[in-house]
Scaffold this motif. Structure first.
Motif, PDB file in Angstrom:
ATOM      1  N   GLY A  39      41.682  42.775  41.917  1.00  0.00           N
ATOM      2  CA  GLY A  39      41.496  43.657  41.078  1.00  0.00           C
ATOM      3  C   GLY A  39      42.979  43.692  40.560  1.00  0.00           C
ATOM      4  O   GLY A  39      43.742  42.650  40.552  1.00  0.00           O
ATOM      5  N   LYS A  40      43.477  44.682  40.087  1.00  0.00           N
ATOM      6  CA  LYS A  40      44.793  44.854  39.505  1.00  0.00           C
ATOM      7  C   LYS A  40      45.950  44.808  40.515  1.00  0.00           C
ATOM      8  O   LYS A  40      46.951  44.273  40.304  1.00  0.00           O
ATOM      9  CB  LYS A  40      44.829  46.298  38.748  1.00  0.00           C
ATOM     10  CG  LYS A  40      44.381  46.269  37.383  1.00  0.00           C
ATOM     11  CD  LYS A  40      44.195  47.786  36.744  1.00  0.00           C
ATOM     12  CE  LYS A  40      43.523  48.671  37.424  1.00  0.00           C
ATOM     13  NZ  LYS A  40      42.118  48.700  37.446  1.00  0.00           N
ATOM     14  N   ALA A  42      44.975  44.277  43.949  1.00  0.00           N
ATOM     15  CA  ALA A  42      44.419  43.945  45.358  1.00  0.00           C
ATOM     16  C   ALA A  42      43.664  42.553  45.148  1.00  0.00           C
ATOM     17  O   ALA A  42      43.212  42.160  44.124  1.00  0.00           O
ATOM     18  CB  ALA A  42      43.257  44.809  45.960  1.00  0.00           C
ATOM     19  N   LYS A  59      40.784  43.100  52.089  1.00  0.00           N
ATOM     20  CA  LYS A  59      41.142  43.558  51.069  1.00  0.00           C
ATOM     21  C   LYS A  59      42.850  43.644  51.264  1.00  0.00           C
ATOM     22  O   LYS A  59      43.122  44.736  51.893  1.00  0.00           O
ATOM     23  CB  LYS A  59      40.539  44.646  50.622  1.00  0.00           C
ATOM     24  CG  LYS A  59      41.083  45.186  48.939  1.00  0.00           C
ATOM     25  CD  LYS A  59      40.130  46.114  48.588  1.00  0.00           C
ATOM     26  CE  LYS A  59      40.886  46.886  47.259  1.00  0.00           C
ATOM     27  NZ  LYS A  59      39.827  47.790  46.791  1.00  0.00           N
ATOM     28  N   GLU A 108      33.477  44.985  55.637  1.00  0.00           N
ATOM     29  CA  GLU A 108      32.249  44.373  55.840  1.00  0.00           C
ATOM     30  C   GLU A 108      32.105  43.348  54.830  1.00  0.00           C
ATOM     31  O   GLU A 108      32.484  43.701  53.472  1.00  0.00           O
ATOM     32  CB  GLU A 108      31.108  45.193  55.549  1.00  0.00           C
ATOM     33  CG  GLU A 108      29.634  44.664  55.464  1.00  0.00           C
ATOM     34  CD  GLU A 108      28.861  45.867  55.231  1.00  0.00           C
ATOM     35  OE1 GLU A 108      27.405  45.617  54.919  1.00  0.00           O
ATOM     36  OE2 GLU A 108      29.132  47.201  54.746  1.00  0.00           O
ATOM     37  N   ALA A 110      30.433  41.419  51.723  1.00  0.00           N
ATOM     38  CA  ALA A 110      29.165  41.416  51.010  1.00  0.00           C
ATOM     39  C   ALA A 110      28.921  40.004  50.145  1.00  0.00           C
ATOM     40  O   ALA A 110      29.512  39.888  49.140  1.00  0.00           O
ATOM     41  CB  ALA A 110      29.041  42.556  49.998  1.00  0.00           C
ATOM     42  N   GLU A 114      29.255  40.027  43.269  1.00  0.00           N
ATOM     43  CA  GLU A 114      28.986  41.367  42.200  1.00  0.00           C
ATOM     44  C   GLU A 114      27.626  41.165  41.619  1.00  0.00           C
ATOM     45  O   GLU A 114      27.058  40.119  41.123  1.00  0.00           O
ATOM     46  CB  GLU A 114      29.920  41.249  41.289  1.00  0.00           C
ATOM     47  CG  GLU A 114      31.431  41.271  41.580  1.00  0.00           C
ATOM     48  CD  GLU A 114      32.534  40.928  40.757  1.00  0.00           C
ATOM     49  OE1 GLU A 114      32.234  40.877  39.419  1.00  0.00           O
ATOM     50  OE2 GLU A 114      33.748  40.901  41.173  1.00  0.00           O
ATOM     51  N   GLN A 159      31.022  45.428  38.667  1.00  0.00           N
ATOM     52  CA  GLN A 159      31.924  44.589  39.472  1.00  0.00           C
ATOM     53  C   GLN A 159      32.202  45.358  40.908  1.00  0.00           C
ATOM     54  O   GLN A 159      32.829  44.787  41.878  1.00  0.00           O
ATOM     55  CB  GLN A 159      33.182  44.299  38.810  1.00  0.00           C
ATOM     56  CG  GLN A 159      33.307  43.693  37.582  1.00  0.00           C
ATOM     57  CD  GLN A 159      32.768  44.365  36.222  1.00  0.00           C
ATOM     58  OE1 GLN A 159      32.182  45.575  36.428  1.00  0.00           O
ATOM     59  NE2 GLN A 159      32.843  43.952  35.168  1.00  0.00           N
ATOM     60  N   ASN A 160      31.827  46.622  40.931  1.00  0.00           N
ATOM     61  CA  ASN A 160      32.096  47.281  42.138  1.00  0.00           C
ATOM     62  C   ASN A 160      30.703  47.641  42.846  1.00  0.00           C
ATOM     63  O   ASN A 160      30.621  48.168  43.814  1.00  0.00           O
ATOM     64  CB  ASN A 160      32.808  48.675  41.956  1.00  0.00           C
ATOM     65  CG  ASN A 160      34.089  48.543  41.629  1.00  0.00           C
ATOM     66  OD1 ASN A 160      34.849  47.306  41.758  1.00  0.00           O
ATOM     67  ND2 ASN A 160      34.981  49.124  40.717  1.00  0.00           N
ATOM     68  N   ASP A 176      35.152  49.533  46.244  1.00  0.00           N
ATOM     69  CA  ASP A 176      36.439  50.004  45.408  1.00  0.00           C
ATOM     70  C   ASP A 176      36.600  51.404  45.237  1.00  0.00           C
ATOM     71  O   ASP A 176      36.283  52.110  44.313  1.00  0.00           O
ATOM     72  CB  ASP A 176      36.527  49.199  44.122  1.00  0.00           C
ATOM     73  CG  ASP A 176      37.706  49.625  43.422  1.00  0.00           C
ATOM     74  OD1 ASP A 176      38.789  50.069  44.008  1.00  0.00           O
ATOM     75  OD2 ASP A 176      37.972  48.980  42.233  1.00  0.00           O
TER      76      ASP A 176
HETATM   77  N1  LIG Z   1      33.698  43.838  50.996  1.00  0.00           N
HETATM   78  C1  LIG Z   1      33.753  42.896  50.087  1.00  0.00           C
HETATM   79  N2  LIG Z   1      32.918  41.740  50.217  1.00  0.00           N
HETATM   80  C2  LIG Z   1      33.015  40.535  49.176  1.00  0.00           C
HETATM   81  N3  LIG Z   1      33.733  40.830  48.144  1.00  0.00           N
HETATM   82  C3  LIG Z   1      34.298  41.875  47.995  1.00  0.00           C
HETATM   83  C4  LIG Z   1      34.395  42.978  48.795  1.00  0.00           C
HETATM   84  N4  LIG Z   1      35.318  43.805  48.191  1.00  0.00           N
HETATM   85  C5  LIG Z   1      35.992  43.554  47.041  1.00  0.00           C
HETATM   86  N5  LIG Z   1      35.232  42.277  46.823  1.00  0.00           N
HETATM   87  C6  LIG Z   1      35.577  41.626  45.375  1.00  0.00           C
HETATM   88  O1  LIG Z   1      36.835  41.565  45.045  1.00  0.00           O
HETATM   89  C7  LIG Z   1      36.767  42.269  43.936  1.00  0.00           C
HETATM   90  C8  LIG Z   1      37.939  43.161  43.758  1.00  0.00           C
HETATM   91  O2  LIG Z   1      37.894  44.279  44.639  1.00  0.00           O
HETATM   92  P1  LIG Z   1      38.090  45.731  44.406  1.00  0.00           P
HETATM   93  O3  LIG Z   1      37.454  46.238  43.122  1.00  0.00           O
HETATM   94  O4  LIG Z   1      37.937  46.537  45.598  1.00  0.00           O
HETATM   95  O5  LIG Z   1      39.655  45.580  44.253  1.00  0.00           O
HETATM   96  P2  LIG Z   1      40.681  46.397  43.129  1.00  0.00           P
HETATM   97  O6  LIG Z   1      42.050  45.841  43.023  1.00  0.00           O
HETATM   98  O7  LIG Z   1      40.595  48.041  43.763  1.00  0.00           O
HETATM   99  O8  LIG Z   1      39.933  46.557  41.908  1.00  0.00           O
HETATM  100  P3  LIG Z   1      40.218  47.649  40.541  1.00  0.00           P
HETATM  101  O9  LIG Z   1      41.368  46.755  39.789  1.00  0.00           O
HETATM  102  O10 LIG Z   1      38.997  47.426  39.622  1.00  0.00           O
HETATM  103  O11 LIG Z   1      40.450  48.889  41.062  1.00  0.00           O
HETATM  104  C9  LIG Z   1      35.345  42.987  43.800  1.00  0.00           C
HETATM  105  O12 LIG Z   1      34.896  43.288  42.219  1.00  0.00           O
HETATM  106  C10 LIG Z   1      34.532  41.948  44.362  1.00  0.00           C
HETATM  107  O13 LIG Z   1      34.166  40.893  43.816  1.00  0.00           O
END
Ligand SMILES: Nc1ncnc2c1ncn2[C@@H]1O[C@H](COP(=O)(O)OP(=O)(O)OP(=O)(O)O)[C@@H](O)[C@H]1O
Length: 374
Positions: A39-40, A42, A59, A108, A110, A114, A159-160, A176
């Motif tokens: 993501g942005k 992470a 993450k 966990e 997943a 998505e 995506q979430n 997320d």
């Molecule tokens: N528990 C998980 N299991 C498998 N894939 C995951 C998991 N958590 C996140 N992902 C993958 O990583 C991507 C980014 O995670 P996440 O949305 O939590 O990050 P973020 O930086 O907070 O995103 P955003 O910039 O949208 O706020 C998710 O869209 C998903 O594809």
């Protein structure tokens, strides 16, 4: 030792119970395979816990973003995950580590990825309406749990929403919680949050956010899962915001070919401009679309290819077994104590009459364009 900070800022919870480990993450986990996503701020990577051989998703959240310390935001994300740990549809938090640059949430995994991928897939990879019904119940179960605990997600989008397994189709996990807020710690949240296609009109109008804000996003999400189209997406952000602000939605027969009118009715119950008039998560769980129908819709939709191995469980109830303390409310009674009725199929309107430009004014505040997190 539990983390001691407890102050809340704009609905953020920073009191957490999980121990933040400072021993090396790599001593206990091995990173495997390629990134699961990013993501942005992470990056998420698959890892194996050395002591158990179990697979997790790590993450990595940067502690500093744009020069600012973001520890409070990360603690809020952890606190929300902790508060939802008994709900099976919210991703489970296993452990937390801290390094000099990052906080690592061991989640966990997943493994099905998505739901976005299946929303835009063709034919045999795409969801059937029965798939969407089963997954929608799970999403609503998770969101109803959050809302009962006064938590709003504020970034519900395909995506979430992840899957435990893609084939055969598994169960959903909501991820997320970076934008999530506690509604009881604040009188109003007037921030511009979310992702353009999924934000509710009240966000664009700079009006207070509530649990209803999530329900709008659920309407967009279910529309996308059923049709493969994003209902408000325009050629640019301005057009998207205009479509949202004016609730310009295509309910045409072309778009919804082979999809039941109850599904359209469900979407119409949440894609309502006035947040007070939107169905709540509990009401949605009681909507006839999500409850077994004696005469399933006979037609198929090009996007909704029938799947012989569909894992639809017609008996799945709206309340999870893990939440016996929360009986479902009466289908017609909303939280305001007033009664809401669901129209019959015969009363449903479809067609492009929902498109009307020029009714309500589009917000022109320049800061809305600037502040929207995209
Ligand atoms: N528990 C998980 N299991 C498998 N894939 C995951 C998991 N958590 C996140 N992902 C993958 O990583 C991507 C980014 O995670 P996440 O949305 O939590 O990050 P973020 O930086 O907070 O995103 P955003 O910039 O949208 O706020 C998710 O869209 C998903 O594809």
């Amino acid at each position: 030792m539990p983390e001691s900070a407890t102050m809340s800022k704009n609905g953020m919870i920073t009191k957490i119970h999980t121990r933040i480990r400072t021993d090396p993450f790599t001593a206990n986990y091995e990173l495997v395979g390629k990134e699961l996503g990013r993501g942005k701020f992470a990056v998420v990577k698959k890892c194996i816990e050395k002591s158990t051989g179990k697979q997790y998703a790590a993450k990595f959240l940067r502690l500093r973003r744009k020069g600012a310390d973001c520890r409070t935001d990360i603690l809020n994300e952890i606190a929300v995950l902790e508060s939802a740990k008994t709900n099976p549809y919210v991703v489970a938090l296993h452990e937390v580590y801290e390094t000099s640059h990052d906080i690592i949430l061991v989640l966990e995994c997943a493994a099905g990825g998505e739901i976005f991928n299946q929303c835009v897939a063709d034919n045999d990879e795409a969801f059937t309406e029965q798939d969407v019904i089963r997954l929608a119940k799970q999403i609503l179960n998770g969101v109803a749990f959050l809302h009962r605990n006064n938590v709003v997600h504020l970034d519900l989008k395909p995506q979430n929403i992840l899957l435990t397994c893609a084939r055969p189709l598994g169960d959903i996990r909501i991820v997320d919680f970076g934008l999530s807020r506690r509604m009881d710690n604040i009188t109003e949240v007037r921030e511009i949050l979310g992702t353009p296609e999924y934000v509710a009109p009240e966000i664009l109008n700079y009006e207070p956010i509530s649990t209803a804000t999530d329900m709008w996003s659920i309407g967009v999400l279910i529309y996308f899962m059923l049709t493969g189209d994003s209902p408000f997406l325009g050629d640019n952000k301005q057009v998207t915001f205009l479509n949202i602000s004016q609730v310009n939605i295509d309910y045409s027969e072309d778009t919804f070919e082979g999809i039941s009118s109850l599904a359209i009715d469900f979407i119409k119950s949440v894609l309502v401009k006035d947040p007070r008039m939107r169905a709540t998560a509990e009401e949605c769980l009681n909507h006839p679309w999500l409850n077994p129908h004696p005469h399933p819709h006979p037609h198929s939709h090009p996007h909704l290819h029938s799947r012989s191995d569909s894992s639809l469980d017609e008996q799945e109830t709206s309340q999870s077994e893990s939440e016996p303390e929360s009986p479902a409310p009466s289908p017609e009674l909303d939280l305001m104590g007033s009664y809401r009725t669901y129209p019959n199929q015969g009363e449903l309107k479809t067609g492009r009459d929902a498109f009307s430009f020029g009714e309500s004014p589009f917000p022109t505040r320049p800061e809305i364009q600037q502040e929207l997190i995209c």
